[in-house]
Design an enzyme around this catalytic site. Structure first.
Site, PDB file in Angstrom:
ATOM      1  N   SER A 119      25.305  34.991  36.005  1.00  0.00           N
ATOM      2  CA  SER A 119      26.655  35.554  35.932  1.00  0.00           C
ATOM      3  C   SER A 119      27.209  35.523  34.518  1.00  0.00           C
ATOM      4  O   SER A 119      28.239  36.126  34.246  1.00  0.00           O
ATOM      5  CB  SER A 119      27.589  34.819  36.882  1.00  0.00           C
ATOM      6  OG  SER A 119      27.523  33.435  36.660  1.00  0.00           O
ATOM      7  N   HIS A 140      23.103  41.617  37.870  1.00  0.00           N
ATOM      8  CA  HIS A 140      24.175  40.738  38.335  1.00  0.00           C
ATOM      9  C   HIS A 140      24.858  41.325  39.565  1.00  0.00           C
ATOM     10  O   HIS A 140      25.642  42.273  39.470  1.00  0.00           O
ATOM     11  CB  HIS A 140      25.179  40.517  37.191  1.00  0.00           C
ATOM     12  CG  HIS A 140      26.260  39.568  37.516  1.00  0.00           C
ATOM     13  ND1 HIS A 140      27.500  39.621  36.929  1.00  0.00           N
ATOM     14  CD2 HIS A 140      26.295  38.512  38.364  1.00  0.00           C
ATOM     15  CE1 HIS A 140      28.249  38.641  37.415  1.00  0.00           C
ATOM     16  NE2 HIS A 140      27.549  37.964  38.280  1.00  0.00           N
ATOM     17  N   GLU A 152      25.895  44.826  38.045  1.00  0.00           N
ATOM     18  CA  GLU A 152      26.055  44.925  36.591  1.00  0.00           C
ATOM     19  C   GLU A 152      24.651  44.753  36.004  1.00  0.00           C
ATOM     20  O   GLU A 152      24.010  43.724  36.232  1.00  0.00           O
ATOM     21  CB  GLU A 152      26.985  43.781  36.165  1.00  0.00           C
ATOM     22  CG  GLU A 152      27.605  43.892  34.831  1.00  0.00           C
ATOM     23  CD  GLU A 152      28.581  42.732  34.554  1.00  0.00           C
ATOM     24  OE1 GLU A 152      28.419  41.628  35.107  1.00  0.00           O
ATOM     25  OE2 GLU A 152      29.497  42.949  33.763  1.00  0.00           O
ATOM     26  N   ASN A 190      32.649  38.984  34.265  1.00  0.00           N
ATOM     27  CA  ASN A 190      33.246  37.652  34.136  1.00  0.00           C
ATOM     28  C   ASN A 190      34.056  37.461  32.857  1.00  0.00           C
ATOM     29  O   ASN A 190      34.860  36.546  32.772  1.00  0.00           O
ATOM     30  CB  ASN A 190      32.173  36.579  34.277  1.00  0.00           C
ATOM     31  CG  ASN A 190      31.854  36.370  35.748  1.00  0.00           C
ATOM     32  OD1 ASN A 190      32.759  36.357  36.566  1.00  0.00           O
ATOM     33  ND2 ASN A 190      30.585  36.244  36.075  1.00  0.00           N
TER      34      ASN A 190
HETATM   35  N1  CAA Z   1      28.511  38.128  53.893  1.00  0.00           N
HETATM   36  C1  CAA Z   1      28.262  39.334  54.439  1.00  0.00           C
HETATM   37  N2  CAA Z   1      29.225  40.163  54.893  1.00  0.00           N
HETATM   38  C2  CAA Z   1      30.495  39.740  54.813  1.00  0.00           C
HETATM   39  C3  CAA Z   1      30.843  38.489  54.275  1.00  0.00           C
HETATM   40  C4  CAA Z   1      29.783  37.660  53.797  1.00  0.00           C
HETATM   41  N3  CAA Z   1      30.003  36.463  53.240  1.00  0.00           N
HETATM   42  N4  CAA Z   1      32.190  38.343  54.322  1.00  0.00           N
HETATM   43  C5  CAA Z   1      32.665  39.473  54.880  1.00  0.00           C
HETATM   44  N5  CAA Z   1      31.653  40.307  55.171  1.00  0.00           N
HETATM   45  C6  CAA Z   1      31.757  41.655  55.757  1.00  0.00           C
HETATM   46  C7  CAA Z   1      32.344  41.626  57.165  1.00  0.00           C
HETATM   47  O1  CAA Z   1      31.321  41.441  58.118  1.00  0.00           O
HETATM   48  C8  CAA Z   1      32.968  42.996  57.272  1.00  0.00           C
HETATM   49  O2  CAA Z   1      31.922  43.939  57.530  1.00  0.00           O
HETATM   50  P1  CAA Z   1      32.206  45.331  58.315  1.00  0.00           P
HETATM   51  O3  CAA Z   1      33.153  46.120  57.477  1.00  0.00           O
HETATM   52  O4  CAA Z   1      30.842  45.932  58.416  1.00  0.00           O
HETATM   53  O5  CAA Z   1      32.793  44.957  59.639  1.00  0.00           O
HETATM   54  C9  CAA Z   1      33.482  43.267  55.853  1.00  0.00           C
HETATM   55  O6  CAA Z   1      32.721  42.398  54.994  1.00  0.00           O
HETATM   56  C10 CAA Z   1      34.952  42.943  55.715  1.00  0.00           C
HETATM   57  O7  CAA Z   1      35.127  41.593  56.124  1.00  0.00           O
HETATM   58  P2  CAA Z   1      36.435  41.015  56.822  1.00  0.00           P
HETATM   59  O8  CAA Z   1      37.120  42.106  57.581  1.00  0.00           O
HETATM   60  O9  CAA Z   1      36.046  39.786  57.576  1.00  0.00           O
HETATM   61  O10 CAA Z   1      37.313  40.472  55.647  1.00  0.00           O
HETATM   62  P3  CAA Z   1      37.981  41.209  54.429  1.00  0.00           P
HETATM   63  O11 CAA Z   1      38.338  42.627  54.730  1.00  0.00           O
HETATM   64  O12 CAA Z   1      39.041  40.280  53.983  1.00  0.00           O
HETATM   65  O13 CAA Z   1      36.813  41.259  53.331  1.00  0.00           O
HETATM   66  C11 CAA Z   1      35.783  40.334  51.427  1.00  0.00           C
HETATM   67  C12 CAA Z   1      36.186  40.105  52.876  1.00  0.00           C
HETATM   68  C13 CAA Z   1      34.817  41.514  51.356  1.00  0.00           C
HETATM   69  C14 CAA Z   1      35.105  39.074  50.951  1.00  0.00           C
HETATM   70  C15 CAA Z   1      37.084  40.686  50.601  1.00  0.00           C
HETATM   71  O14 CAA Z   1      38.050  39.671  50.793  1.00  0.00           O
HETATM   72  C16 CAA Z   1      36.824  40.829  49.129  1.00  0.00           C
HETATM   73  O15 CAA Z   1      36.392  41.874  48.671  1.00  0.00           O
HETATM   74  N6  CAA Z   1      37.123  39.775  48.350  1.00  0.00           N
HETATM   75  C17 CAA Z   1      36.907  39.765  46.908  1.00  0.00           C
HETATM   76  C18 CAA Z   1      35.451  39.470  46.632  1.00  0.00           C
HETATM   77  C19 CAA Z   1      35.153  39.470  45.177  1.00  0.00           C
HETATM   78  O16 CAA Z   1      35.982  39.658  44.310  1.00  0.00           O
HETATM   79  N7  CAA Z   1      33.884  39.212  44.881  1.00  0.00           N
HETATM   80  C20 CAA Z   1      33.425  39.100  43.523  1.00  0.00           C
HETATM   81  C21 CAA Z   1      33.406  37.654  43.176  1.00  0.00           C
HETATM   82  S1  CAA Z   1      32.879  37.427  41.524  1.00  0.00           S
HETATM   83  C22 CAA Z   1      31.223  37.440  41.623  1.00  0.00           C
HETATM   84  O17 CAA Z   1      30.609  37.480  42.646  1.00  0.00           O
HETATM   85  C23 CAA Z   1      30.535  37.393  40.324  1.00  0.00           C
HETATM   86  C24 CAA Z   1      30.434  36.148  39.612  1.00  0.00           C
HETATM   87  O18 CAA Z   1      29.599  36.076  38.755  1.00  0.00           O
HETATM   88  C25 CAA Z   1      31.330  34.978  39.803  1.00  0.00           C
END
Ligand code: CAA
Length: 283
Positions: A119, A140, A152, A190
């Protein structure tokens, strides 16, 4: 270059997600980790994700079986001997990654591309421990991998256009969107995300607002799916601190100094969702 067989190293949240999307795209995937129990935990995450898709009728039970059939467990790095691509998603530690890449370089076939899901660590430095820096690249993925569209793609100093193009093409076959970036601390994702999260922690630290209020402002005011403190817990506070330190050290600029409250939480072992407590408490 044609890629059919992929090894994913690291069966944690990121590695298992990467293995799942590769298997769903029809690649033959080896999921590797140090211990059998880690690999089993990764398969458990994949099983849970696929079962949820079946229960929501987004996938049939037969399709799920086919995806699982594309996956092979492994605890031996020598299983990389006949793969076309390795995607490393081990812990964020340069020493460990260097060791893995150095070993892979002598095991994987000469044509194989070695990618890292790091990351924020420099791809050029990881590449330098191999005899094939032109075939080392950053891939990434974002968490949760099965949901997030972005990959990425980070070019190391020596990465060739052909290798970049192959990885871009593979990313598209995973139903993801590739974005090309150069090798700088934190890349693009990041470099922008973490200072925002760090600033949210400073806002809490300085008593500007409660954690709930800070998250609500960013959720409702900026349409972020999660507030920054909830997102920090989701990513892991140790990971957030590590990335801030990488930015701070890499640029030598005080604007990237990690918030003392973030350090305190990490020292307390409050690492977010994975330990049951971070800025919030998880049952
Ligand atoms: N694994 C797999 N699928 C998942 C999941 C997981 N951990 N969490 C949620 N889902 C799926 C659900 O099954 C659902 O699927 P369907 O549409 O097919 O039904 C979909 O995602 C939406 O889930 P929910 O309705 O339960 O919840 P939500 O609408 O609140 O979405 C979320 C959850 C997608 C996590 C959303 O809150 C989100 O986009 N959050 C921000 C995530 C983000 O910013 N990620 C980047 C982090 S930084 C990074 O990763 C890089 C780094 O280097 C640090």
């Amino acid at each position: 270059m044609s890629v059919q067989k992929i090894m994913v190293i690291g069966a944690g949240q990121m590695g298992s997600g990467i293995a799942q999307v590769c298997a769903q795209a029809g690649y033959s995937v080896i999921l590797n980790d140090l211990k059998q129990e880690f690999v089993e935990r990764g398969f458990g995450i994949i099983n849970k994700n696929l079962s949820r898709q079946v229960s929501k009728e987004k996938m049939t039970a037969e399709e799920m079986e086919k995806v699982l059939g594309n996956l092979t467990p492994s605890t031996d790095l020598n299983d990389a001997k006949d793969v076309d691509l390795v995607i490393e998603a081990a812990v964020e530690n340069m020493k460990i990654k260097s060791k893995i890449f150095n070993q892979l370089d002598s095991i994987a076939p000469a044509h194989a591309i070695l990618a890292s899901n790091t990351s924020s660590l420099p791809i050029t430095e990881i590449a330098a421990v191999t005899n094939r820096p032109e075939k080392v690249i950053g891939m990434h993925f974002m968490n949760p991998v099965p949901v997030m569209k972005l990959v990425e793609i980070i070019r190391g100093l020596a990465t060739t256009d052909e290798v970049y193009q192959t990885i871009e093409d593979i990313t598209k076959t995973l139903n993801k969107v590739p974005v090309e970036v150069n090798d700088f601390p934190g890349f693009v994702s990041n470099r922008i995300l973490m200072p925002m999260i760090n600033e949210a922690i400073y806002t809490l630290y300085e008593g500007v607002a409660t954690k709930e209020a800070i998250d609500e402002v960013m959720k409702l005011g900026m349409n972020h799916p999660m507030g920054p403190l909830t997102l920090a817990d989701f990513i892991g506070l140790d990971t957030c601190l590590y990335i801030m330190e990488t930015l701070h050290e890499g640029f030598g600029d005080t604007k990237y100094r990690p918030c003392p409250l973030l350090r305190k939480y990490v020292k307390a072992g409050w690492l977010g969702r994975k330990t049951g407590r971070g800025f919030y408490v998880y049952e």
